[in-house]
Design an enzyme around this catalytic site. Structure first.
Site, PDB file in Angstrom:
ATOM      1  N   THR A 164       0.839  -1.198   0.000  1.00 59.05           N
ATOM      2  CA  THR A 164       0.000   0.000   0.000  1.00 59.05           C
ATOM      3  C   THR A 164       0.871   1.243   0.000  1.00 59.05           C
ATOM      4  O   THR A 164       1.862   1.311   0.746  1.00 59.05           O
ATOM      5  CB  THR A 164      -0.996   0.098   1.183  1.00 59.05           C
ATOM      6  OG1 THR A 164      -1.524   1.433   1.210  1.00 59.05           O
ATOM      7  CG2 THR A 164      -0.395  -0.200   2.532  1.00 59.05           C
ATOM      8  N   ASP A 183      -0.067   3.794   1.218  1.00 55.96           N
ATOM      9  CA  ASP A 183      -0.416   4.494   2.461  1.00 55.96           C
ATOM     10  C   ASP A 183       0.493   4.139   3.642  1.00 55.96           C
ATOM     11  O   ASP A 183       0.490   4.831   4.647  1.00 55.96           O
ATOM     12  CB  ASP A 183      -1.863   4.166   2.861  1.00 55.96           C
ATOM     13  CG  ASP A 183      -2.860   4.711   1.860  1.00 55.96           C
ATOM     14  OD1 ASP A 183      -2.481   5.575   1.069  1.00 55.96           O
ATOM     15  OD2 ASP A 183      -4.022   4.255   1.870  1.00 55.96           O
ATOM     16  N   VAL A 224      -2.032  10.084  -9.483  1.00 57.29           N
ATOM     17  CA  VAL A 224      -0.648  10.223  -9.971  1.00 57.29           C
ATOM     18  C   VAL A 224       0.295   9.567  -8.960  1.00 57.29           C
ATOM     19  O   VAL A 224       1.316   8.977  -9.324  1.00 57.29           O
ATOM     20  CB  VAL A 224      -0.300  11.727 -10.134  1.00 57.29           C
ATOM     21  CG1 VAL A 224       1.189  11.950 -10.263  1.00 57.29           C
ATOM     22  CG2 VAL A 224      -1.036  12.311 -11.326  1.00 57.29           C
TER      23      VAL A 224
END
Ligand code: F6P
Length: 343
Positions: free
Chosen positions: A125, A127, A273
């Site tokens: 991920t 994140d 992006v």
């Protein structure tokens, strides 16, 4: 062994590098027969597969996205979901699954493991919010993309004497915002872990401009939380794992700053992006190490486990531990390294 791979959740730079490593070592060293489920758990439910061998993986190391496709499908959201996954594993003669994903995909892997499915996880991920690993692959690339964008925002911000509000991903954890903000020299970083007070943020920006140090970059995570009673945020639609689709908080933050300071503000929402394109060299190596370790874990019978980076080592940890709670930015890190540069 016959081993299936799948990639679930949001795509992420480095997915193809993991696939390539699993396939290379699986085929060449273990003599495995590899196969891909397409589009994450959706493929496992519907039984849609694609052949995977060393030839299919040529040239994919630097390629972003995933050659297997991905989705946010949750087998536990349909009554016959798990039964269908098990049926498809049996009908395709699959002994084990390597599931490459974040908290949702690996949350499913963990539950399936509890039901006897032989599964090994790989932490993906941008994140970086998965527990039990120092870092997930894809994060480094996303931070680099954001830092490059922030560098560019600085020069145009200075030329026009503006406040630039740059929104990055991170719905429950502000890792990208924190790292990109630090790397890019942001004047403010707003993350989900630390409620922000728009009055205080605006005051600091005003002071900064009054001191003659024109232009400010404000990095805001899409899931940043305003102090209660200050800014109203509207809510969007949710996916099969109950996550709300976010995006757009930067517009509100920019408006509020403009109203309080009178400065000209502009908004940049980096959006997808951040997830696209080629992985950095760091992520290519990390993904490759994860892939190699994942196929080793399959052959070591480490089912119900995830490969992880701890220090310099690749280890295996239980999926249970990995998905127990979101890994968030520690207040100490934020306070000691990000905040001293605010204002
Ligand atoms: O999966 C990580 C992530 O990039 C989040 O940071 C973001 O909120 C979400 O995915 C966006 O998802 P989608 O690609 O479905 O718009």
């Amino acid at each position: 062994m016959r081993v299936a791979l799948l990639t679930g959740g949001g795509d992420c730079p480095g997915l193809n590098a993991v696939i390539r490593a699993v396939v290379r070592k699986g085929e060449r060293e273990y003599g495995d027969d590899l196969i891909g489920f397409t589009n994450g758990w959706k493929g496992a439910i519907e039984g849609t597969t694609t052949p995977l061998d060393v030839e299919h993986c040529r040239g994919i190391l630097p390629r972003g996205g995933t050659i297997l496709g991905t989705s946010r499908t949750n087998p536990y959201k349909r009554e016959d979901g798990v039964e269908l996954v098990k049926k498809n594993l049996e009908s395709h003669g699959i002994d084990a699954i390597v599931a490459i994903g974040g908290e949702d995909t690996l949350g499913v892997a963990n539950k399936l493991s509890g039901e006897g499915v032989q599964v090994v996880g790989v932490p993906k991920t941008i994140d970086n919010d998965l527990s039990a690993t120092d870092v997930t692959f894809g994060f480094h690339t996303a931070v680099q993309i954001c830092a490059d964008a922030i560098d560019r925002l600085h020069t145009t911000a200075e030329s026009h004497d503006r406040v630039m509000v740059c929104e990055v991903m991170g719905r429950g954890a502000g890792w990208i915002a924190t790292y990109a903000g630090i790397a890019g020299g942001a004047a403010e970083i707003l993350i989900p872990e630390q409620e922000f007070d728009i009055d205080e943020v605006s005051e600091r920006i005003k002071r900064r401009h009054d001191q003659g140090r024109y232009a400010s970059i404000v990095v805001v995570a899409e899931g940043a939380k305003p102090k209660e009673g200050t800014i109203e945020l509207s809510s969007g639609e949710t996916d099969q794992f109950g996550h709300e689709r976010l995006g757009g908080i930067a517009n509100i933050v920019a408006e509020e700053i403009k109203e309080r300071t009178g400065f000209d503000t502009r908004v940049t929402i980096l959006g997808h992006v951040q997830r696209g394109g080629t992985p950095t060299a760091f992520d290519r190596v990390l993904s490759t190490r994860f892939g190699i370790a994942a196929i080793d874990a399959v052959h070591d019978g480490k089912f119900g486990h995830m490969v992880a980076l701890r220090g310099d080592d690749i280890v295996t940890v239980s999926l249970e531990e990995a998905v127990a709670e979101l890994k968030t930015v520690s207040p100490e890190l934020f306070k000691s390294v990000a905040e001293p540069f605010f204002g």
